[in-house]
Design a protein around this motif. Structure first.
Motif, short mmCIF file in Angstrom:
data_model
loop_
_atom_site.label_atom_id
_atom_site.label_comp_id
_atom_site.label_asym_id
_atom_site.label_seq_id
_atom_site.Cartn_x
_atom_site.Cartn_y
_atom_site.Cartn_z
N LEU A 83 0.84 -1.20 0.00
CA LEU A 83 0.00 0.00 0.00
C LEU A 83 0.87 1.25 0.00
CD1 LEU A 83 -2.66 1.52 0.18
CD2 LEU A 83 -2.60 1.17 2.67
N ALA A 84 1.85 1.28 0.87
CA ALA A 84 2.72 2.46 0.94
C ALA A 84 3.44 2.69 -0.38
CB ALA A 84 3.73 2.30 2.08
N SER A 85 3.96 1.65 -0.97
CA SER A 85 4.71 1.83 -2.22
C SER A 85 3.79 2.33 -3.34
CB SER A 85 5.43 0.55 -2.63
OG SER A 85 4.52 -0.44 -3.03
N ARG A 86 2.55 1.86 -3.39
CA ARG A 86 1.62 2.31 -4.44
C ARG A 86 1.18 3.76 -4.22
NH1 ARG A 86 2.12 -2.70 -4.62
NH2 ARG A 86 1.53 -4.04 -6.34
N VAL A 87 0.96 4.13 -2.96
CA VAL A 87 0.58 5.52 -2.67
C VAL A 87 1.75 6.46 -3.00
CG1 VAL A 87 0.00 7.14 -0.81
CG2 VAL A 87 -1.19 4.95 -0.98
N ALA A 125 4.22 5.92 -5.11
CA ALA A 125 4.41 5.97 -6.57
C ALA A 125 3.37 6.87 -7.22
CB ALA A 125 4.34 4.56 -7.15
N PHE A 126 2.14 6.80 -6.75
CA PHE A 126 1.07 7.65 -7.28
C PHE A 126 1.41 9.12 -7.05
CE2 PHE A 126 -3.17 9.64 -7.23
CZ PHE A 126 -3.73 9.09 -8.38
N ALA A 127 1.84 9.43 -5.84
CA ALA A 127 2.20 10.83 -5.52
C ALA A 127 3.44 11.26 -6.30
CB ALA A 127 2.44 10.97 -4.02
N ASP A 128 4.44 10.40 -6.37
CA ASP A 128 5.68 10.75 -7.08
C ASP A 128 5.45 11.00 -8.56
OD1 ASP A 128 7.06 10.53 -4.70
OD2 ASP A 128 7.92 8.56 -5.17
N SER A 129 4.46 10.32 -9.14
CA SER A 129 4.17 10.51 -10.56
C SER A 129 3.28 11.72 -10.82
CB SER A 129 3.50 9.24 -11.13
OG SER A 129 2.17 9.15 -10.66
N HIS A 130 2.86 12.35 -9.73
CA HIS A 130 1.95 13.51 -9.81
C HIS A 130 0.63 13.16 -10.47
CE1 HIS A 130 5.15 16.01 -8.28
NE2 HIS A 130 5.95 15.54 -9.23
N ALA A 131 0.22 11.90 -10.33
CA ALA A 131 -1.04 11.46 -10.91
C ALA A 131 -2.22 12.20 -10.31
CB ALA A 131 -1.22 9.95 -10.73
#
Length: 150
Positions: free
Chosen positions: A92-96, A98-104
């Protein structure tokens, strides 16, 4: 009824170490009802499944039951694997992150600001939806994780 559905109740009961008789007594149902649930002759109602999940200490049983018995659930909620609490939490942490880092999140807001997803925006919007599905899946995996709370 799919083969897995016929066995999810039995597998959860056996994992807890209960016989059909002892489980039926704890659930306040007949042994005949227990057999019918475990062989797929009948589907337990929601209250019985909730009680099974509690008595068997198997919160994942709730999701398995919904996945197997509810077409609408399967159409909306991604399939949720069962992991340890540590693995589910780290996923969960890695997906959240990654989502934030990609500026999605920002890209989603730009797409949504006119309340229309244009044909040009559709591929990116669907990619963002897929990312969100993975986050939802990981969050639900934490909820039903082995070692987690119901």
């Amino acid at each position: 009824m799919p083969e897995i559905c016929r066995n999810i109740y039995k597998n959860a009961r056996k994992a807890k170490g209960y016989t059909q008789e002892s489980a039926a007594e704890r659930l306040g149902i007949s042994v005949e009802s227990m057999r019918a649930y475990e062989t797929g002759l009948r589907i337990p109602n929601t209250d019985i499944v909730k009680l099974m999940a509690t008595i068997y200490d198997a919160p994942y049983l709730l999701m398995l039951h919904l996945e197997e018995t509810n077409d609408l659930y399967r159409a909306v909620i991604p399939s949720v694997p069962q992991y340890s609490l540590l693995r589910a939490s780290s996923m969960l942490a890695s997906r959240v992150f990654a989502f934030a880092d990609s500026h999605a999140d920002r890209r989603l807001m730009l797409i949504a600001e006119d309340n229309v997803v244009s044909p040009e925006e559709r591929p990116e919007f669907e990619e963002i939806q897929n990312d969100l599905d993975e986050i939802v899946q990981a969050a639900l995996a934490v909820k039903i994780a082995k070692g987690g709370e119901a």
